[in-house]
Design an enzyme around this catalytic site. Structure first.
Site, mmCIF file in Angstrom:
data_model
loop_
_atom_site.group_PDB
_atom_site.id
_atom_site.type_symbol
_atom_site.label_atom_id
_atom_site.label_comp_id
_atom_site.label_asym_id
_atom_site.label_seq_id
_atom_site.Cartn_x
_atom_site.Cartn_y
_atom_site.Cartn_z
ATOM 1 N N LYS A 1 31.674 37.403 -11.377
ATOM 2 C CA LYS A 1 30.268 37.313 -11.799
ATOM 3 C C LYS A 1 30.123 36.150 -12.776
ATOM 4 O O LYS A 1 30.983 35.918 -13.636
ATOM 5 C CB LYS A 1 29.853 38.619 -12.477
ATOM 6 C CG LYS A 1 28.528 38.560 -13.223
ATOM 7 C CD LYS A 1 28.717 38.277 -14.708
ATOM 8 C CE LYS A 1 27.404 38.053 -15.438
ATOM 9 N NZ LYS A 1 27.605 37.642 -16.855
ATOM 10 N N SER A 2 29.027 35.437 -12.666
ATOM 11 C CA SER A 2 28.656 34.452 -13.691
ATOM 12 C C SER A 2 27.164 34.201 -13.606
ATOM 13 O O SER A 2 26.579 34.310 -12.527
ATOM 14 C CB SER A 2 29.418 33.140 -13.482
ATOM 15 O OG SER A 2 28.971 32.181 -14.422
ATOM 16 N N VAL A 3 26.574 33.863 -14.746
ATOM 17 C CA VAL A 3 25.181 33.405 -14.731
ATOM 18 C C VAL A 3 25.120 31.895 -14.948
ATOM 19 O O VAL A 3 24.041 31.337 -15.038
ATOM 20 C CB VAL A 3 24.329 34.110 -15.820
ATOM 21 C CG1 VAL A 3 24.205 35.594 -15.509
ATOM 22 C CG2 VAL A 3 24.895 33.884 -17.215
ATOM 23 N N ILE B 1 35.347 39.564 -6.595
ATOM 24 C CA ILE B 1 33.877 39.440 -6.748
ATOM 25 C C ILE B 1 33.525 38.975 -8.163
ATOM 26 O O ILE B 1 32.918 39.712 -8.939
ATOM 27 C CB ILE B 1 33.194 40.790 -6.417
ATOM 28 C CG1 ILE B 1 33.902 41.977 -7.098
ATOM 29 C CG2 ILE B 1 33.160 41.000 -4.912
ATOM 30 C CD1 ILE B 1 33.164 43.310 -6.936
ATOM 31 N N ARG C 1 29.859 27.449 -13.311
ATOM 32 C CA ARG C 1 30.939 28.420 -13.060
ATOM 33 C C ARG C 1 30.756 29.108 -11.705
ATOM 34 O O ARG C 1 31.733 29.384 -11.007
ATOM 35 C CB ARG C 1 30.956 29.476 -14.167
ATOM 36 C CG ARG C 1 31.481 28.966 -15.489
ATOM 37 C CD ARG C 1 31.345 30.059 -16.513
ATOM 38 N NE ARG C 1 32.022 29.745 -17.758
ATOM 39 C CZ ARG C 1 31.945 30.501 -18.847
ATOM 40 N NH1 ARG C 1 31.204 31.603 -18.845
ATOM 41 N NH2 ARG C 1 32.590 30.166 -19.935
ATOM 42 N N TYR D 1 23.244 49.205 -11.450
ATOM 43 C CA TYR D 1 22.982 47.897 -12.084
ATOM 44 C C TYR D 1 21.486 47.620 -12.224
ATOM 45 O O TYR D 1 21.096 46.677 -12.894
ATOM 46 C CB TYR D 1 23.625 46.749 -11.273
ATOM 47 C CG TYR D 1 25.110 46.855 -11.045
ATOM 48 C CD1 TYR D 1 25.893 47.770 -11.737
ATOM 49 C CD2 TYR D 1 25.752 46.031 -10.120
ATOM 50 C CE1 TYR D 1 27.256 47.871 -11.511
ATOM 51 C CE2 TYR D 1 27.111 46.126 -9.899
ATOM 52 C CZ TYR D 1 27.844 47.049 -10.581
ATOM 53 O OH TYR D 1 29.198 47.144 -10.357
ATOM 54 N N ASN E 1 33.793 28.911 -9.188
ATOM 55 C CA ASN E 1 34.471 30.152 -8.774
ATOM 56 C C ASN E 1 34.539 30.293 -7.252
ATOM 57 O O ASN E 1 35.297 31.113 -6.735
ATOM 58 C CB ASN E 1 33.778 31.375 -9.386
ATOM 59 C CG ASN E 1 33.909 31.429 -10.907
ATOM 60 O OD1 ASN E 1 34.754 30.751 -11.491
ATOM 61 N ND2 ASN E 1 33.072 32.230 -11.554
#
Ligand SMILES: NC(=O)c1ccc[n+]([C@@H]2O[C@H](COP(=O)([O-])OP(=O)(O)OC[C@H]3O[C@@H](n4cnc5c(N)ncnc54)[C@H](OP(=O)(O)O)[C@@H]3O)[C@@H](O)[C@H]2O)c1
Length: 262
Positions: free
Chosen positions: A231-233, A229, A237, A56, A241
């Site tokens: 993911k959000s930016v 797991i 959210r 990543y 989450n």
């Protein structure tokens, strides 16, 4: 001593007393300042489990966000993963990841995907790295049950965790049962990217609990003891989450979600 935080629990129990928070924060496809900000928001929202990978290219930002948070290292469970191209130098690759993350050890080190050849040899390298204290637990990602069995036959040691794509659309009770038989904790990735959040069943169940379909999907993972797991930016959210512990699904609702498997 760990600070009091509801997201430390529930936790999956890995070998050697290692506790893995059931909810973690995914960091695939985010890098640089956006990654540092997202991880900072997640830690601020209470997440205590971060999922990264050498692939990543954001281990530095994940490590920086941890330092900036002021949280003790032992309060946050960190997973990183071995690049397939580094299979022949697994120990050195882990040391590289530790240097970039700026931590003396990770909580979980995963083989990111099965190599074309030499699987047991790589697994032996990970077990040795665990013995040396470079990782508290070791596991695999994107492995089939047969590929896991090959590692167990060669070394007598099962992966602590198997990270695989998981969502209602790909729910597979046989896979869960076979993993449990081997003492392997299942960790699901891409819970949303593998889901139709407009699905009517998810929508009806979400309405019944006054939550979102995304929250229903995550809660459903927890019901099945699958570490998840997301993911959000998006700060809103990221927080939503993690807001999963004020409701639970009924057995009937779980069965209806299970039935979405294609
Ligand atoms: N081992 C592997 O091979 C592997 C493969 C894939 C992923 N992973 C791990 O698993 C993590 C999660 O998987 P993923 O990143 O593929 O996808 P994901 O978490 O399923 O979905 C992320 C997407 O969903 C959106 N989203 C987040 N929260 C939402 C909400 N409450 N409502 C609606 N949409 C929402 C995000 O948008 P915004 O960001 O714009 O908010 C983003 O577009 C990764 O980040 C990575 O750590 C591992």
């Amino acid at each position: 001593m760990r600070s009091s935080n509801p997201l430390h629990e529930p936790a999956a129990h890995l070998p050697d007393g290692v506790q893995m928070p059931m909810l973690g924060f995914g960091t695939w496809q985010i890098s640089g300042e956006q990654c540092r900000r997202a991880v900072a928001t997640a830690l601020g929202a209470g997440y205590r489990h971060l999922d990264t990978a050498a692939m990543y290219r954001n281990e530095a930002e994940v490590g920086q966000a941890l330092v900036d948070s002021g949280l003790p290292r032992e309060d946050v469970f960190i997973t990183t993963k071995l690049l397939p191209a580094d299979a022949a130098r697994a120990r050195e690759a882990l040391e590289d990841s530790l240097a970039v993350l700026n931590v003396p050890s990770v909580d979980l080190y995963l083989i990111h995907s099965p190599p074309d050849e030499g699987g047991p040899g790589i697994w032996e390298q990970l077990l040795a790295a665990r013995e040396e204290g470079l990782a508290r637990a070791v596991g695999v990602s994107n492995y089939s049950i047969d590929e896991v069995d090959e590692l167990i036959e060669a070394t007598g040691v099962a992966p602590a965790v198997k990270q695989v794509r998981w969502a209602p659309s790909v729910h597979d009770p046989v896979f869960l049962a076979e993993s449990a038989e081997r003492g392997v904790v299942v960790e699901g990735y891409s819970p949303f990217r593998s889901s139709d959040l407009e699905d009517q069943t998810l929508g009806a169940i979400a309405d019944a609990h006054d939550v979102t379909p995304a929250q229903v999907v995550l809660r459903w993972h927890l019901h099945h003891d699958i570490v998840v797991i997301p993911k959000s930016v998006t700060p809103q959210r990221i927080r939503a989450n993690a807001d999963l512990f004020g409701f639970s699904l009924t057995a009937d609702e779980v069965a209806r979600i299970d039935a979405l498997a294609g």
